[in-house]
Design a protein around this motif. Structure first.
Motif, PDB file in Angstrom:
ATOM      1  N   ARG A 209       0.829  -1.201   0.000  1.00  0.00           N
ATOM      2  CA  ARG A 209       0.000   0.000   0.000  1.00  0.00           C
ATOM      3  C   ARG A 209       0.865   1.253   0.000  1.00  0.00           C
ATOM      4  O   ARG A 209       1.946   1.284   0.581  1.00  0.00           O
ATOM      5  N   ARG A 210       0.350   2.311  -0.639  1.00  0.00           N
ATOM      6  CA  ARG A 210       1.120   3.549  -0.753  1.00  0.00           C
ATOM      7  C   ARG A 210       1.186   4.309   0.566  1.00  0.00           C
ATOM      8  O   ARG A 210       2.191   4.970   0.860  1.00  0.00           O
ATOM      9  N   GLY A 211       0.107   4.249   1.354  1.00  0.00           N
ATOM     10  CA  GLY A 211       0.072   5.005   2.603  1.00  0.00           C
ATOM     11  C   GLY A 211       1.253   4.714   3.508  1.00  0.00           C
ATOM     12  O   GLY A 211       1.963   5.650   3.942  1.00  0.00           O
ATOM     13  N   PRO A 212       1.533   3.445   3.836  1.00  0.00           N
ATOM     14  CA  PRO A 212       2.697   3.150   4.678  1.00  0.00           C
ATOM     15  C   PRO A 212       4.017   3.593   4.055  1.00  0.00           C
ATOM     16  O   PRO A 212       4.933   4.025   4.775  1.00  0.00           O
ATOM     17  N   ARG A 213       4.137   3.522   2.716  1.00  0.00           N
ATOM     18  CA  ARG A 213       5.389   3.954   2.087  1.00  0.00           C
ATOM     19  C   ARG A 213       5.563   5.458   2.192  1.00  0.00           C
ATOM     20  O   ARG A 213       6.673   5.957   2.403  1.00  0.00           O
ATOM     21  N   ASN A 262      12.641  18.819  -0.620  1.00  0.00           N
ATOM     22  CA  ASN A 262      12.879  19.320  -1.970  1.00  0.00           C
ATOM     23  C   ASN A 262      12.945  18.172  -2.969  1.00  0.00           C
ATOM     24  O   ASN A 262      13.822  17.306  -2.878  1.00  0.00           O
ATOM     25  N   PRO A 263      12.040  18.126  -3.958  1.00  0.00           N
ATOM     26  CA  PRO A 263      12.043  17.029  -4.929  1.00  0.00           C
ATOM     27  C   PRO A 263      13.202  17.078  -5.914  1.00  0.00           C
ATOM     28  O   PRO A 263      13.374  16.143  -6.700  1.00  0.00           O
ATOM     29  N   LEU A 264      14.011  18.147  -5.890  1.00  0.00           N
ATOM     30  CA  LEU A 264      15.165  18.208  -6.777  1.00  0.00           C
ATOM     31  C   LEU A 264      16.384  17.502  -6.180  1.00  0.00           C
ATOM     32  O   LEU A 264      17.440  17.456  -6.809  1.00  0.00           O
ATOM     33  N   LEU A 265      16.240  16.965  -4.983  1.00  0.00           N
ATOM     34  CA  LEU A 265      17.291  16.185  -4.340  1.00  0.00           C
ATOM     35  C   LEU A 265      16.740  14.796  -4.024  1.00  0.00           C
ATOM     36  O   LEU A 265      15.521  14.616  -3.966  1.00  0.00           O
ATOM     37  N   PRO A 266      17.623  13.824  -3.786  1.00  0.00           N
ATOM     38  CA  PRO A 266      17.129  12.502  -3.371  1.00  0.00           C
ATOM     39  C   PRO A 266      16.682  12.560  -1.908  1.00  0.00           C
ATOM     40  O   PRO A 266      17.254  11.929  -1.023  1.00  0.00           O
ATOM     41  N   SER A 267      15.644  13.341  -1.669  1.00  0.00           N
ATOM     42  CA  SER A 267      15.223  13.718  -0.328  1.00  0.00           C
ATOM     43  C   SER A 267      14.032  12.890   0.118  1.00  0.00           C
ATOM     44  O   SER A 267      13.470  12.085  -0.630  1.00  0.00           O
ATOM     45  N   ASP A 268      13.610  13.128   1.357  1.00  0.00           N
ATOM     46  CA  ASP A 268      12.402  12.484   1.861  1.00  0.00           C
ATOM     47  C   ASP A 268      11.173  12.959   1.086  1.00  0.00           C
ATOM     48  O   ASP A 268      10.238  12.183   0.863  1.00  0.00           O
ATOM     49  N   ALA A 271      11.114  11.007  -2.082  1.00  0.00           N
ATOM     50  CA  ALA A 271      10.699   9.629  -1.806  1.00  0.00           C
ATOM     51  C   ALA A 271       9.196   9.550  -1.552  1.00  0.00           C
ATOM     52  O   ALA A 271       8.531   8.607  -1.970  1.00  0.00           O
ATOM     53  N   ALA A 272       8.635  10.568  -0.872  1.00  0.00           N
ATOM     54  CA  ALA A 272       7.194  10.579  -0.604  1.00  0.00           C
ATOM     55  C   ALA A 272       6.404  10.747  -1.900  1.00  0.00           C
ATOM     56  O   ALA A 272       5.354  10.124  -2.081  1.00  0.00           O
ATOM     57  N   ILE A 273       6.907  11.588  -2.813  1.00  0.00           N
ATOM     58  CA  ILE A 273       6.235  11.764  -4.107  1.00  0.00           C
ATOM     59  C   ILE A 273       6.271  10.457  -4.892  1.00  0.00           C
ATOM     60  O   ILE A 273       5.264  10.046  -5.489  1.00  0.00           O
ATOM     61  N   GLU A 274       7.422   9.806  -4.906  1.00  0.00           N
ATOM     62  CA  GLU A 274       7.518   8.510  -5.581  1.00  0.00           C
ATOM     63  C   GLU A 274       6.519   7.516  -5.003  1.00  0.00           C
ATOM     64  O   GLU A 274       5.804   6.824  -5.737  1.00  0.00           O
ATOM     65  N   ALA A 275       6.478   7.450  -3.663  1.00  0.00           N
ATOM     66  CA  ALA A 275       5.585   6.490  -3.012  1.00  0.00           C
ATOM     67  C   ALA A 275       4.120   6.828  -3.267  1.00  0.00           C
ATOM     68  O   ALA A 275       3.295   5.941  -3.497  1.00  0.00           O
ATOM     69  N   GLY A 276       3.784   8.111  -3.235  1.00  0.00           N
ATOM     70  CA  GLY A 276       2.391   8.512  -3.385  1.00  0.00           C
ATOM     71  C   GLY A 276       1.874   8.398  -4.807  1.00  0.00           C
ATOM     72  O   GLY A 276       0.673   8.201  -5.022  1.00  0.00           O
TER      73      GLY A 276
END
Length: 349
Positions: A209-213, A262-268, A271-276
């Motif tokens: 599931r996306r929520g936990p990620r 910041n989505p321009l870095l390999p940031s949290d 990662a949240a955008i990828e997961a969502g």
């Protein structure tokens, strides 16, 4: 993950994304068929057999280049899970400890037995309130930068390092609660100059599931929000050196928030955008397309089918990332130059 089939290689610890058609071929790879027999048996029942044969051969070549077929070897050797030092995407990494799952399991077990959704909601609301309080205090009562340069900033930097350990431990705690333990805690150098702490959350791919990620990606910034709110209260109510330290720490925390989300870095935040959204390694794909475009090399097989529009979007994203990192490098150099000049000015005065 998100109905995207992945192959897990237990020798290297890597996950490999495949298509639905590729997934249907996997049961046939049982060692009882030679490559030619497999290709012919799959393509025999279709009119466009030549095209299907090409697709099957391409799929098998891709598996072989990843070292997933018996007798093949991957493009990169070594076991990524046991090596303490490795470099991926221009980011050297060094694993410091692999003990977090053991240390965090007692607390994770307590959280599993509680109202997890309520805990997540309250943690998020507290983090937002903490960040708003921190920004308000920093804007309203911050002393001049010259007053924070010196011992107060040094102490704040030490406290920020301790906060970073808490930040990464919270990522690891959520992973432990979700029963996908992190592989290690380490230090990385983004583009070989920007130090970052990280926990290896590779096995989050196992979460369906996306929520936990998303929660796993945002656990660190949520912890930072609570700490920032507490720091803001100390800065507002404290006096003298204590207030100066807290205010300098607030400045570092707000800068950390901008970097972490910041989505321009390999940031949290990335990662949240990828997961969502269900994206998988969009950043890695973007840099691969950019590097191969600049060097005029052919794209890897898994990127050759990307449309021109998507390819242009990946190129734009990778270019913006590089420009942004360049801006950060210049800003860091200017900040250090300013700090040195202010310290020298104090010393001479």
């Amino acid at each position: 993950m998100d109905d995207i089939p992945l192959i897990f290689d237990p020798l290297s610890g890597r996950y490999h994304r495949i298509s639905r058609s590729g997934e249907r071929l996997l049961p046939l790879l049982d060692g009882s068929r030679a490559r030619d027999d497999l290709v012919q048996s799959v393509s025999a029942a279709t009119a466009d057999s030549a095209r299907l044969q090409e697709s099957v051969n391409s799929f098998l070549d891709s598996l072989a280049s990843s070292g997933l077929l018996v007798g093949s070897s991957p493009d990169t050797d070594g076991d990524s899970r046991v090596r303490r030092f490795q470099t991926t995407q221009l980011m050297p990494r060094f694993v410091v400890s692999r003990a977090l799952p053991t240390l965090l399991e007692p607390l994770a077990a307590v959280i599993r037995g509680g109202p997890q959704r309520l805990i997540a909601v309250l943690s998020g609301l507290g983090a937002v309130f903490g960040y708003l309080t921190a920004i308000g205090v920093l804007v309203g009562t911050a002393p001049p930068l010259e007053q924070m340069i010196g011992p107060a900033l040094l102490v704040a930097c030490g406290l920020m390092i301790a906060q970073t350990l808490v930040h990464e431990s919270c990522h690891a705690l959520v992973a432990q609660v979700c029963r996908v333990p992190v592989r290690g805690l380490g230090v990385a150098l983004l583009f070989y100059f920007m130090p970052l702490a990280y926990v290896d959350r590779t096995d989050a791919y196992r979460l369906q599931r996306r929520g936990p990620r998303v929660l796993l990606a945002l656990a660190g910034p949520m912890a930072d929000g609570w700490i920032a709110g507490t720091t803001a209260l100390v800065a507002f109510l404290g006096t003298g050196f204590v207030s100066d330290v807290a205010t300098a720490l607030l400045l570092l925390q707000v800068i950390g928030l901008v970097i972490n989300l910041n989505p321009l870095l390999p940031s949290d935040g990335y990662a949240a955008i990828e997961a969502g959204t269900g994206l998988v390694d969009a950043r890695g794909r973007a840099f691969t397309i950019l590097a191969n475009t600049v060097t005029r090399r052919p794209l890897p097989r898994h990127l050759q089918g990307v449309s021109l529009r998507a390819r242009a979007a990946h190129l734009a994203y990778a270019t913006c990332c590089l420009l942004y990192v360049g801006m950060i490098a210049v800003a860091m150099l200017n900040f250090f130059a300013l700090a040195v000049s202010l310290v020298e000015g104090r010393f001479h005065s």
